[in-house]
Design a protein around this motif. Structure first.
Motif, PDB file in Angstrom:
ATOM      1  N   ARG A   1       0.830  -1.207   0.000  1.00  0.00           N
ATOM      2  CA  ARG A   1       0.000   0.000   0.000  1.00  0.00           C
ATOM      3  C   ARG A   1       0.867   1.261   0.000  1.00  0.00           C
ATOM      4  N   LYS A   2       1.895   1.273   0.826  1.00  0.00           N
ATOM      5  CA  LYS A   2       2.794   2.432   0.876  1.00  0.00           C
ATOM      6  C   LYS A   2       3.589   2.568  -0.414  1.00  0.00           C
ATOM      7  N   TYR A   3       4.007   1.459  -0.958  1.00  0.00           N
ATOM      8  CA  TYR A   3       4.815   1.470  -2.187  1.00  0.00           C
ATOM      9  C   TYR A   3       4.023   2.051  -3.359  1.00  0.00           C
ATOM     10  N   LEU A   4       2.784   1.647  -3.523  1.00  0.00           N
ATOM     11  CA  LEU A   4       1.978   2.091  -4.658  1.00  0.00           C
ATOM     12  C   LEU A   4       1.456   3.516  -4.502  1.00  0.00           C
ATOM     13  N   SER A   5       1.604   4.095  -3.326  1.00  0.00           N
ATOM     14  CA  SER A   5       1.143   5.479  -3.129  1.00  0.00           C
ATOM     15  C   SER A   5       1.962   6.471  -3.948  1.00  0.00           C
ATOM     16  N   ASP A   6       3.133   6.063  -4.424  1.00  0.00           N
ATOM     17  CA  ASP A   6       3.968   6.942  -5.246  1.00  0.00           C
ATOM     18  C   ASP A   6       3.592   6.888  -6.720  1.00  0.00           C
ATOM     19  N   PHE A   7       2.616   6.070  -7.071  1.00  0.00           N
ATOM     20  CA  PHE A   7       2.244   5.920  -8.480  1.00  0.00           C
ATOM     21  C   PHE A   7       0.778   6.342  -8.661  1.00  0.00           C
ATOM     22  N   HIS A   8       0.101   5.767  -9.637  1.00  0.00           N
ATOM     23  CA  HIS A   8      -1.263   6.202  -9.926  1.00  0.00           C
ATOM     24  C   HIS A   8      -2.184   5.895  -8.740  1.00  0.00           C
ATOM     25  N   PRO A   9      -3.055   6.836  -8.371  1.00  0.00           N
ATOM     26  CA  PRO A   9      -3.907   6.630  -7.185  1.00  0.00           C
ATOM     27  C   PRO A   9      -4.908   5.491  -7.328  1.00  0.00           C
ATOM     28  N   SER A  10      -5.197   5.071  -8.555  1.00  0.00           N
ATOM     29  CA  SER A  10      -6.163   3.994  -8.741  1.00  0.00           C
ATOM     30  C   SER A  10      -5.520   2.611  -8.777  1.00  0.00           C
ATOM     31  N   TYR A  11      -4.222   2.538  -8.509  1.00  0.00           N
ATOM     32  CA  TYR A  11      -3.538   1.243  -8.517  1.00  0.00           C
ATOM     33  C   TYR A  11      -4.143   0.297  -7.475  1.00  0.00           C
ATOM     34  N   ILE A  12      -4.349  -0.945  -7.868  1.00  0.00           N
ATOM     35  CA  ILE A  12      -4.770  -1.998  -6.955  1.00  0.00           C
ATOM     36  C   ILE A  12      -3.572  -2.911  -6.716  1.00  0.00           C
ATOM     37  N   GLY A  13      -3.188  -3.078  -5.455  1.00  0.00           N
ATOM     38  CA  GLY A  13      -2.064  -3.927  -5.094  1.00  0.00           C
ATOM     39  C   GLY A  13      -2.541  -5.233  -4.499  1.00  0.00           C
ATOM     40  N   LEU A  14      -2.060  -6.342  -5.034  1.00  0.00           N
ATOM     41  CA  LEU A  14      -2.511  -7.662  -4.619  1.00  0.00           C
ATOM     42  C   LEU A  14      -1.342  -8.508  -4.129  1.00  0.00           C
ATOM     43  N   VAL A  15      -1.567  -9.220  -3.010  1.00  0.00           N
ATOM     44  CA  VAL A  15      -0.559 -10.138  -2.473  1.00  0.00           C
ATOM     45  C   VAL A  15      -1.247 -11.420  -2.039  1.00  0.00           C
ATOM     46  N   GLY A  16      -0.462 -12.463  -1.858  1.00  0.00           N
ATOM     47  CA  GLY A  16      -0.952 -13.736  -1.357  1.00  0.00           C
ATOM     48  C   GLY A  16       0.189 -14.524  -0.777  1.00  0.00           C
ATOM     49  N   ASP A  17      -0.095 -15.714  -0.283  1.00  0.00           N
ATOM     50  CA  ASP A  17       0.989 -16.564   0.189  1.00  0.00           C
ATOM     51  C   ASP A  17       1.711 -17.168  -1.020  1.00  0.00           C
ATOM     52  N   TYR A  18       2.690 -18.016  -0.753  1.00  0.00           N
ATOM     53  CA  TYR A  18       3.497 -18.526  -1.856  1.00  0.00           C
ATOM     54  C   TYR A  18       2.661 -19.355  -2.817  1.00  0.00           C
ATOM     55  N   ALA A  19       1.783 -20.203  -2.305  1.00  0.00           N
ATOM     56  CA  ALA A  19       0.971 -21.053  -3.172  1.00  0.00           C
ATOM     57  C   ALA A  19       0.043 -20.212  -4.043  1.00  0.00           C
ATOM     58  N   GLN A  20      -0.571 -19.183  -3.473  1.00  0.00           N
ATOM     59  CA  GLN A  20      -1.455 -18.311  -4.251  1.00  0.00           C
ATOM     60  C   GLN A  20      -0.675 -17.527  -5.299  1.00  0.00           C
ATOM     61  N   THR A  21       0.514 -17.046  -4.918  1.00  0.00           N
ATOM     62  CA  THR A  21       1.354 -16.302  -5.863  1.00  0.00           C
ATOM     63  C   THR A  21       1.797 -17.195  -7.013  1.00  0.00           C
ATOM     64  N   LYS A  22       2.176 -18.406  -6.700  1.00  0.00           N
ATOM     65  CA  LYS A  22       2.603 -19.339  -7.739  1.00  0.00           C
ATOM     66  C   LYS A  22       1.453 -19.667  -8.681  1.00  0.00           C
ATOM     67  N   ALA A  23       0.238 -19.790  -8.150  1.00  0.00           N
ATOM     68  CA  ALA A  23      -0.919 -20.132  -8.975  1.00  0.00           C
ATOM     69  C   ALA A  23      -1.254 -19.012  -9.949  1.00  0.00           C
ATOM     70  N   VAL A  24      -1.275 -17.762  -9.471  1.00  0.00           N
ATOM     71  CA  VAL A  24      -1.621 -16.653 -10.367  1.00  0.00           C
ATOM     72  C   VAL A  24      -0.523 -16.425 -11.395  1.00  0.00           C
ATOM     73  N   CYS A  25       0.745 -16.623 -11.016  1.00  0.00           N
ATOM     74  CA  CYS A  25       1.848 -16.484 -11.972  1.00  0.00           C
ATOM     75  C   CYS A  25       1.782 -17.577 -13.041  1.00  0.00           C
ATOM     76  N   LYS A  26       1.372 -18.765 -12.635  1.00  0.00           N
ATOM     77  CA  LYS A  26       1.226 -19.840 -13.602  1.00  0.00           C
ATOM     78  C   LYS A  26       0.107 -19.531 -14.587  1.00  0.00           C
ATOM     79  N   GLY A  27      -0.987 -18.932 -14.091  1.00  0.00           N
ATOM     80  CA  GLY A  27      -2.094 -18.585 -14.971  1.00  0.00           C
ATOM     81  C   GLY A  27      -1.709 -17.540 -16.006  1.00  0.00           C
ATOM     82  N   TYR A  28      -0.824 -16.603 -15.628  1.00  0.00           N
ATOM     83  CA  TYR A  28      -0.387 -15.556 -16.550  1.00  0.00           C
ATOM     84  C   TYR A  28       0.935 -15.905 -17.226  1.00  0.00           C
ATOM     85  N   ARG A  29       1.454 -17.092 -16.990  1.00  0.00           N
ATOM     86  CA  ARG A  29       2.716 -17.548 -17.578  1.00  0.00           C
ATOM     87  C   ARG A  29       3.867 -16.629 -17.187  1.00  0.00           C
ATOM     88  N   VAL A  30       3.878 -16.231 -15.916  1.00  0.00           N
ATOM     89  CA  VAL A  30       4.908 -15.339 -15.391  1.00  0.00           C
ATOM     90  C   VAL A  30       5.948 -16.167 -14.638  1.00  0.00           C
TER      91      VAL A  30
END
Length: 266
Positions: free
Chosen positions: A180-209
């Motif tokens: 939240r603090k990090y994104l305050s320096d950029f566009h005010p409408s930015y949505i910042g998303l986090v999760g645990d390792y399993a959730q992060t790995k799943a979303v990265c796999k879906g986007y091929r990241v």
């Protein structure tokens, strides 16, 4: 006495004149002396003047930048081609559920942020970027570019709904308050998303990241995360449209998004 003294002078004059006539004869015969004239040496030294040195450095720097940019473009094109051939563009993305760090915080600091899912991106054009808050240079530059893109699109088409989204690939260190603090320096409408390792790995796999964060990373550790550098454009139905690499300029992205919006409206 005078005739006697005149003879040596005549002999001396003849002795000096003979080499001159010999040199002139050598030039007529196409030969030259072994010693180059002084003017030739001055011309050779003059090639390395300060102006020539500056031009040489400028040309070298320009060629280095050109070939470096071309190499990055080829790598990004190959990555996009791989995504398209291996998985198909319509399949990029998919379901996910992460914590919305930039949602309006309540007075209770221990309250868990609300969940943000793939259903929440429907109805808007989304620009999704994967990164981490400890990134020294690339992530801030890309987030600045996305901010400029959203600002330009809002000026040309104020009714166009464009949502910038940041998804962390460093679940060990990127807590909701940190993002939240990090994104305050950029566009005010930015949505910042986090999760645990399993959730992060799943979303990265879906986007091929690709991301290199280990599952047991130390939250207090000083490490860098290697990850894919793309901004993913998703349409209002949540389907993948295009991926913009690091070398794609802000103006090019704005122009392409406007074209996609026109096609969508048709």
């Amino acid at each position: 006495m005078l005739p006697f003294r005149a003879r040596p002078l005549l002999s001396t004059c003849r002795a000096v004149a003979r080499p001159v006539r010999f040199q002139n004869q050598c030039r007529r015969n196409g030969t030259s002396s072994s010693t180059p004239p002084p003017t030739t040496q001055r011309n050779v030294v003059g090639v390395f003047s300060p102006t020539s040195a500056v031009l040489f450095i400028a040309v070298g720097a320009g060629m280095y930048f050109y070939f470096t940019t071309k190499k990055q473009q080829l790598l990004e094109e190959r990555e996009k081609e791989r995504m398209s051939k291996s998985y198909g563009r319509p399949n990029l993305g998919g379901p996910f559920a992460l914590l919305n760090c930039t949602a309006t915080p309540s007075s209770n600091r221990n309250e868990i942020p609300p969940t943000f899912t793939d259903k929440d991106i429907l109805g808007k054009w989304s620009l999704v970027y994967f990164g981490f808050t400890n990134c020294p240079d690339i992530c801030p530059a890309e987030l600045d570019k996305v901010t400029a893109i959203v600002n330009d699109l809002s000026k040309t088409n104020p009714s166009l709904p464009v949502q910038p989204i940041f998804i962390s690939v460093d679940p060990a260190r990127d807590t909701p308050p940190t993002v939240r603090k990090y994104l305050s320096d950029f566009h005010p409408s930015y949505i910042g998303l986090v999760g645990d390792y399993a959730q992060t790995k799943a979303v990265c796999k879906g986007y091929r990241v690709y991301f290199s964060t280990p599952p047991d990373a130390d939250p207090t550790g000083d490490y860098l995360v290697d990850h894919s550098i793309f901004v993913y454009l998703m349409d209002p139905e949540g389907k993948f449209v295009d991926a913009f690499g690091q070398v794609t300029t802000k103006d090019d992205v704005v122009e392409k998004i406007q074209e996609y919006v026109k096609e969508w409206n048709r």
